[in-house]
Design a protein around this motif. Structure first.
Motif, PDB file in Angstrom:
ATOM      1  N   ILE A 180      29.738  55.368  16.381  1.00  0.00           N
ATOM      2  CA  ILE A 180      30.948  54.781  16.939  1.00  0.00           C
ATOM      3  C   ILE A 180      30.615  53.626  17.864  1.00  0.00           C
ATOM      4  CG2 ILE A 180      33.017  55.183  18.342  1.00  0.00           C
ATOM      5  CD1 ILE A 180      31.250  58.216  17.112  1.00  0.00           C
ATOM      6  N   MET A 181      31.139  52.448  17.543  1.00  0.00           N
ATOM      7  CA  MET A 181      31.125  51.327  18.467  1.00  0.00           C
ATOM      8  C   MET A 181      32.511  51.332  19.098  1.00  0.00           C
ATOM      9  SD  MET A 181      30.590  47.213  17.913  1.00  0.00           S
ATOM     10  CE  MET A 181      28.805  47.157  18.058  1.00  0.00           C
ATOM     11  N   LEU A 182      32.587  51.778  20.333  1.00  0.00           N
ATOM     12  CA  LEU A 182      33.858  51.902  21.044  1.00  0.00           C
ATOM     13  C   LEU A 182      34.009  50.724  21.991  1.00  0.00           C
ATOM     14  CD1 LEU A 182      36.333  53.799  21.589  1.00  0.00           C
ATOM     15  CD2 LEU A 182      35.015  54.673  23.535  1.00  0.00           C
ATOM     16  N   ALA A 183      34.973  49.868  21.700  1.00  0.00           N
ATOM     17  CA  ALA A 183      35.188  48.663  22.507  1.00  0.00           C
ATOM     18  C   ALA A 183      36.411  48.845  23.395  1.00  0.00           C
ATOM     19  CB  ALA A 183      35.380  47.453  21.599  1.00  0.00           C
ATOM     20  N   ASP A 184      36.312  48.355  24.616  1.00  0.00           N
ATOM     21  CA  ASP A 184      37.468  48.394  25.501  1.00  0.00           C
ATOM     22  C   ASP A 184      38.314  47.134  25.280  1.00  0.00           C
ATOM     23  OD1 ASP A 184      36.225  46.332  26.953  1.00  0.00           O
ATOM     24  OD2 ASP A 184      35.903  47.536  28.750  1.00  0.00           O
ATOM     25  N   THR A 185      39.380  47.020  26.001  1.00  0.00           N
ATOM     26  CA  THR A 185      40.283  45.879  25.817  1.00  0.00           C
ATOM     27  C   THR A 185      39.698  44.578  26.365  1.00  0.00           C
ATOM     28  OG1 THR A 185      41.441  46.475  27.856  1.00  0.00           O
ATOM     29  CG2 THR A 185      42.367  47.305  25.784  1.00  0.00           C
TER      30      THR A 185
END
Length: 162
Positions: free
Chosen positions: A15-20
């Motif tokens: 998972i590449m979890l990007a924030d806003t």
């Protein structure tokens, strides 16, 4: 000497979890301080259970490792192909009960829609001792050396979508 080249790759979801703000979640493994790579950070990932699809595994692993539930994410993309990596010689036969030579991973780019308070790495399946948001360009230099090419490939694929 054992020949590990005949061993299969462990099926895994990453998972590449990007924030806003375009930063990416990375965690420092619990065993990092006692490993050969004490300064290594990584994105969440984990094995796919028997009968489980890669997307379900990614969502489950994300929650198990970060406490982030499905209600605080949006799936943006899935990697076009599986990514493989081989374990270095010093780890072959020592992890995953010696059953695998490395991992074959399906990666997902997810957008984090929650707040930092929704992150809880002190889970029942804790893998991280610390976490932070990192600039995507820093990712290949943060991971253990044997996964750097994989991180570069994920970054190349998902970078424009972050």
């Amino acid at each position: 000497m054992t020949d590990f080249s005949e061993l299969p790759y462990r099926p895994c979801a990453g998972i590449m979890l990007a924030d806003t703000n375009g930063r990416v979640f990375v965690g420092q493994r619990l065993d990092a301080k006692t490993s050969r790579y004490p300064d290594a950070w990584q994105m969440p990932q984990g094995g796919i259970d028997k009968g489980e699809d890669s997307e379900s595994a990614a969502i489950r692993e994300l929650e198990e490792e970060t406490g982030i539930t499905a209600r605080h994410i949006q799936i943006i993309a899935r990697s076009a192909e599986e990514h493989l990596y081989d374990l270095p010689d010093e780890l072959l036969g020592k992890i995953w009960k010696g059953k695998y030579r490395g991992q074959r991973q399906t990666w997902f780019l997810m957008r984090f829609t929650g707040e930092d308070k929704h992150v809880n790495i002190a889970t029942d399946h804790a893998e991280f001792s610390d976490w932070k948001w990192a600039d995507p360009s820093e990712l290949p230099d943060m991971i253990v050396p044997f996964k750097r090419d994989l991180y570069r490939a994920i970054l190349k694929e998902f970078g424009p979508l972050i």
